[in-house]
Design an enzyme around this catalytic site. Structure first.
Site, PDB file in Angstrom:
ATOM      1  CB  SER A 238      -1.569  -2.246   4.189  1.00  0.00           C
ATOM      2  OG  SER A 238      -0.283  -3.100   4.714  1.00  0.00           O
ATOM      3  CE  LYS A 281      -7.157  -4.813   8.730  1.00  0.00           C
ATOM      4  NZ  LYS A 281      -8.000  -5.295   6.894  1.00  0.00           N
TER       5      LYS A 281
END
Length: 392
Positions: A238, A281
């Site tokens: 991320s 995620k």
């Protein structure tokens, strides 16, 4: 600092039986129904965008797709001035940088093909330890079959850059990585250095694609995940996107597009998808919304993410039950078919095009509709409902 000859690859003009060069006929595309027999289509091969347990290495397997798909069509130069039927996706004159391409079977490769089909120039960033194998395979023509576009021309990759998106700048690289033999011969591969190299080589880009992730403890339940494993998943999966956009944003032309890849485990429980990857995620999707605001206001750049369904790959085998996930999806999704790489690639081409000029901060689901389901209809409790479906 520009990339050295040892760490980047210039690919020249080529035909299908070439050794080291790659060129396609640049053209303006349109959507059409494509028969998979005319080209070699690769199957989307990452259920969750995880690389192997090595950071950002992406290895994939593929098998023939047995159904017709929507593909982007590139037209030859001789036909560029002819009227185009349908709604065109035209990326001629645009340049894309795709981070996370290390072979010819994954999300990144499929996105590159669709963008190339639409006329975009392709630059890629490859995980440093996989660079030599990737460049050698390109030179020897091992990817030529996979490079074939719908019109029969070959995808051209203008340049390959070494990249390890875990590190923002040279000062972040620990000594054990600097002296690691897998990094020997490569230089200028941190995010800052790659952005500087692209600026020096090309000046600007229009499209940025983040197609990489890693969870070193993905096979562990969250309660058994170490702090280091959890933070490593967030860093690689991320924050790497935040860093890429931060450093490439000054190079991006107004009106450009940035795209990442996510997975439904960000918002639904997927037992076995551990090690902090579901959290990574979720962070990626939250960051997509914030980045859409910031990049949109400051630079007029759109930011979106594609949530793709489960598909078979060597990388996904790190989870240990990818076949079961695919079977579950086919049994329970509204559309009972396997997902293919080009379906995600075509979605990315649309998001990168002027046709999606008002779409930003969005999660686009490309999973045959599995995200919409609240229950698994293959459960025995629904056996008397006579739910229509295919037999598998």
């Amino acid at each position: 600092m520009a990339a050295t000859a040892a760490s980047s690859l210039q690919i020249a003009v080529a035909r299908p039986c070439i050794s080291s060069s790659h060129r396609l006929v640049k053209a303006g595309p349109a959507f059409r129904g494509a028969n998979s027999k005319s080209v070699s289509w690769t199957k989307l091969t990452s259920a969750c965008n995880i690389a192997s347990l090595e950071p950002f290495q992406r290895s994939f397997t593929s098998s023939p797709v047995k159904f017709n798909k929507v593909g982007t069509k590139a037209m030859s130069e001789s036909g560029e001035n002819k009227p185009v039927s349908g709604l065109p996706i035209d990326l001629k004159g645009k340049r894309a940088f795709i981070a996370g391409v290390a072979d010819d079977n994954g999300y990144g490769w499929a996105i590159a093909k669709s963008l190339a089909t639409a006329g975009a120039e392709i630059l890629v960033g490859t995980w440093v330890p996989a660079l030599n194998i990737f460049e050698t395979s390109l030179r020897r023509g091992k990817f030529d079959e996979s490079r074939v576009l719908p019109d029969g021309s070959l995808m051209e990759i203008t340049k390959v850059y070494p990249l390890d998106a875990v590190f923002d700048n040279p000062e972040d690289v620990p000594e054990d990585i600097k002296t690691n033999k897998r990094y020997a011969g490569s230089s200028n591969w941190t995010v800052l250095e790659v952005a500087e190299s692209v600026k020096q080589d090309f000046g600007s880009i229009d499209i940025l694609v983040h197609s990489l992730a890693n969870g070193p403890e993905v096979s562990k339940p969250l309660l058994e995940t170490s702090r280091n494993g959890y933070l490593a998943a967030l860093s690689a999966s991320s924050y790497s996107y935040v860093s890429l956009l931060k450093h490439f944003l000054p190079l991006m032309n107004p009106g450009g597009s940035s795209i990442s890849l996510t997975y439904i485990a960000s918002e639904r429980i997927v037992p076995g998808y551990g090690g902090g990857m579901s959290s990574a995620k979720a962070a990626l999707e939250s960051d997509t919304r914030v980045l859409a605001f910031e990049a949109g206001r400051k630079h007029k750049i759109r930011v979106n993410t594609i949530s793709a369904g489960p598909l078979r790959s060597r990388a996904a085998k790190a989870i240990g039950f990818i076949d079961t996930m695919i079977e579950y999806s086919m049994a329970n999704a509204p559309l009972q078919k396997e997902l293919s790489a080009d379906e995600v690639g075509n979605t990315a081409a649309f998001l990168a095009s002027p046709l999606a000029s008002a779409i930003t901060g969005a999660i686009i689901y490309v999973d045959n509709g599995l995200n919409a389901m609240g229950v698994g209809v293959d459960s025995p409790i629904f056996k008397d409902l006579n739910i229509p479906g295919n037999k598998h």
